[in-house]
Scaffold this motif. Structure first.
Motif, short mmCIF file in Angstrom:
data_model
loop_
_atom_site.label_atom_id
_atom_site.label_comp_id
_atom_site.label_asym_id
_atom_site.label_seq_id
_atom_site.Cartn_x
_atom_site.Cartn_y
_atom_site.Cartn_z
N GLN A 1 -5.31 -2.94 12.62
CA GLN A 1 -5.25 -4.18 11.86
C GLN A 1 -4.27 -3.99 10.71
N ALA A 2 -3.32 -4.91 10.57
CA ALA A 2 -2.32 -4.82 9.52
C ALA A 2 -2.92 -5.18 8.17
N ARG A 3 -2.70 -4.33 7.19
CA ARG A 3 -3.20 -4.66 5.86
C ARG A 3 -2.43 -3.89 4.80
N LEU A 4 -2.58 -4.36 3.56
CA LEU A 4 -2.00 -3.74 2.39
C LEU A 4 -3.13 -3.30 1.46
N VAL A 5 -2.96 -2.15 0.85
CA VAL A 5 -3.96 -1.66 -0.09
C VAL A 5 -3.25 -1.19 -1.34
N GLU A 6 -3.63 -1.76 -2.49
CA GLU A 6 -3.11 -1.30 -3.78
C GLU A 6 -4.04 -0.23 -4.35
N SER A 7 -3.45 0.70 -5.08
CA SER A 7 -4.23 1.72 -5.76
C SER A 7 -3.49 2.15 -7.01
N GLY A 8 -4.19 2.91 -7.84
CA GLY A 8 -3.57 3.47 -9.03
C GLY A 8 -3.89 2.75 -10.32
N GLY A 9 -4.64 1.67 -10.24
CA GLY A 9 -5.00 0.97 -11.45
C GLY A 9 -6.01 1.76 -12.28
N GLY A 10 -6.25 1.27 -13.47
CA GLY A 10 -7.20 1.94 -14.34
C GLY A 10 -6.98 1.52 -15.77
N LEU A 11 -7.47 2.37 -16.67
CA LEU A 11 -7.37 2.11 -18.10
C LEU A 11 -6.23 2.92 -18.70
N ALA A 12 -5.39 2.26 -19.47
CA ALA A 12 -4.30 2.95 -20.17
C ALA A 12 -4.28 2.49 -21.62
N GLN A 13 -3.80 3.35 -22.48
CA GLN A 13 -3.65 2.99 -23.89
C GLN A 13 -2.33 2.26 -24.09
N PRO A 14 -2.23 1.43 -25.09
CA PRO A 14 -0.94 0.81 -25.40
C PRO A 14 0.14 1.87 -25.56
N GLY A 16 1.18 3.56 -23.04
CA GLY A 16 0.99 4.50 -21.94
C GLY A 16 1.63 4.03 -20.65
N SER A 17 1.35 4.78 -19.58
CA SER A 17 1.96 4.51 -18.28
C SER A 17 0.91 4.56 -17.18
N LEU A 18 1.17 3.82 -16.14
CA LEU A 18 0.41 3.88 -14.90
C LEU A 18 1.38 3.69 -13.75
N ARG A 19 1.01 4.23 -12.61
CA ARG A 19 1.82 4.07 -11.41
C ARG A 19 0.93 3.49 -10.32
N LEU A 20 1.27 2.30 -9.88
CA LEU A 20 0.54 1.66 -8.81
C LEU A 20 1.23 1.91 -7.47
N SER A 21 0.43 1.98 -6.43
CA SER A 21 0.96 2.13 -5.07
C SER A 21 0.49 0.98 -4.21
N CYS A 22 1.35 0.59 -3.30
CA CYS A 22 1.04 -0.43 -2.30
C CYS A 22 1.29 0.22 -0.94
N GLU A 23 0.22 0.50 -0.23
CA GLU A 23 0.34 1.20 1.04
C GLU A 23 0.01 0.26 2.19
N ALA A 24 0.85 0.31 3.21
CA ALA A 24 0.65 -0.53 4.38
C ALA A 24 0.06 0.28 5.53
N SER A 25 -0.77 -0.36 6.30
CA SER A 25 -1.25 0.23 7.54
C SER A 25 -1.13 -0.82 8.65
N GLY A 26 -0.75 -0.34 9.83
CA GLY A 26 -0.61 -1.25 10.96
C GLY A 26 0.74 -1.92 11.08
N PHE A 27 1.63 -1.67 10.13
CA PHE A 27 2.99 -2.21 10.21
C PHE A 27 3.86 -1.40 9.24
N THR A 28 5.17 -1.63 9.30
CA THR A 28 6.13 -0.84 8.52
C THR A 28 6.64 -1.65 7.34
N LEU A 29 6.42 -1.13 6.14
CA LEU A 29 6.85 -1.82 4.93
C LEU A 29 8.37 -1.93 4.83
N ASP A 30 9.09 -1.03 5.43
CA ASP A 30 10.56 -1.02 5.35
C ASP A 30 11.16 -2.33 5.87
#
Length: 127
Positions: A1-14, A16-30
């Motif tokens: 089944q084709a889907r997208l999943v985001e990850s990497g969120g959370g709490l950061a201080q003003p 600061g930095s965070l890095r989010l990821s968007c990963e695909a399964s069942g199809f090619t993001l390219d």
């Protein structure tokens, strides 16, 4: 089944930095332009930026110079690097794939151009 999943969120201080990821399964993001969007409580969803098939990028003025979208850090994944975070960056962040036909060199910023969405990941910026 084709889907997208985001990850990497959370709490950061003003500042600061965070890095989010968007990963695909069942199809090619390219094969797709990828858009990042966010929605804060009580506010409308807004575009953060997007990356085209050829990896050209567009950013909202509110994040330009602070956020970077990239491909290829991990297989079938698009990343959103967020630096110099501010409290008004607090939102649920979503990634989405463009509805065909897909243009190679440019990505759309309108949410209506995207058809497949992830479930979102919460980003909270607070001291």
């Amino acid at each position: 089944q084709a889907r997208l999943v985001e990850s990497g969120g959370g709490l950061a201080q003003p500042g600061g930095s965070l890095r989010l990821s968007c990963e695909a399964s069942g199809f090619t993001l390219d094969h797709y332009s990828i858009g990042w969007f966010r929605q804060a409580p009580g506010k409308k969803r807004e575009a953060v930026g997007c990356i085209s098939v050829s990896s050209s990028t567009i950013y909202a003025d509110s994040v330009k110079g602070r956020f970077t979208i990239s491909r290829g850090d991990m297989k079938n994944t698009v990343s959103l690097q967020m630096n110099s975070l501010q409290p008004n960056d607090t939102a649920v962040y979503y990634c989405a794939t463009q509805r065909p036909p897909v243009m190679i060199g440019i990505c759309p910023q309108s949410a209506s151009a995207y058809e497949r969405w992830g479930q979102g990941t919460q980003v909270t910026v607070s001291s």
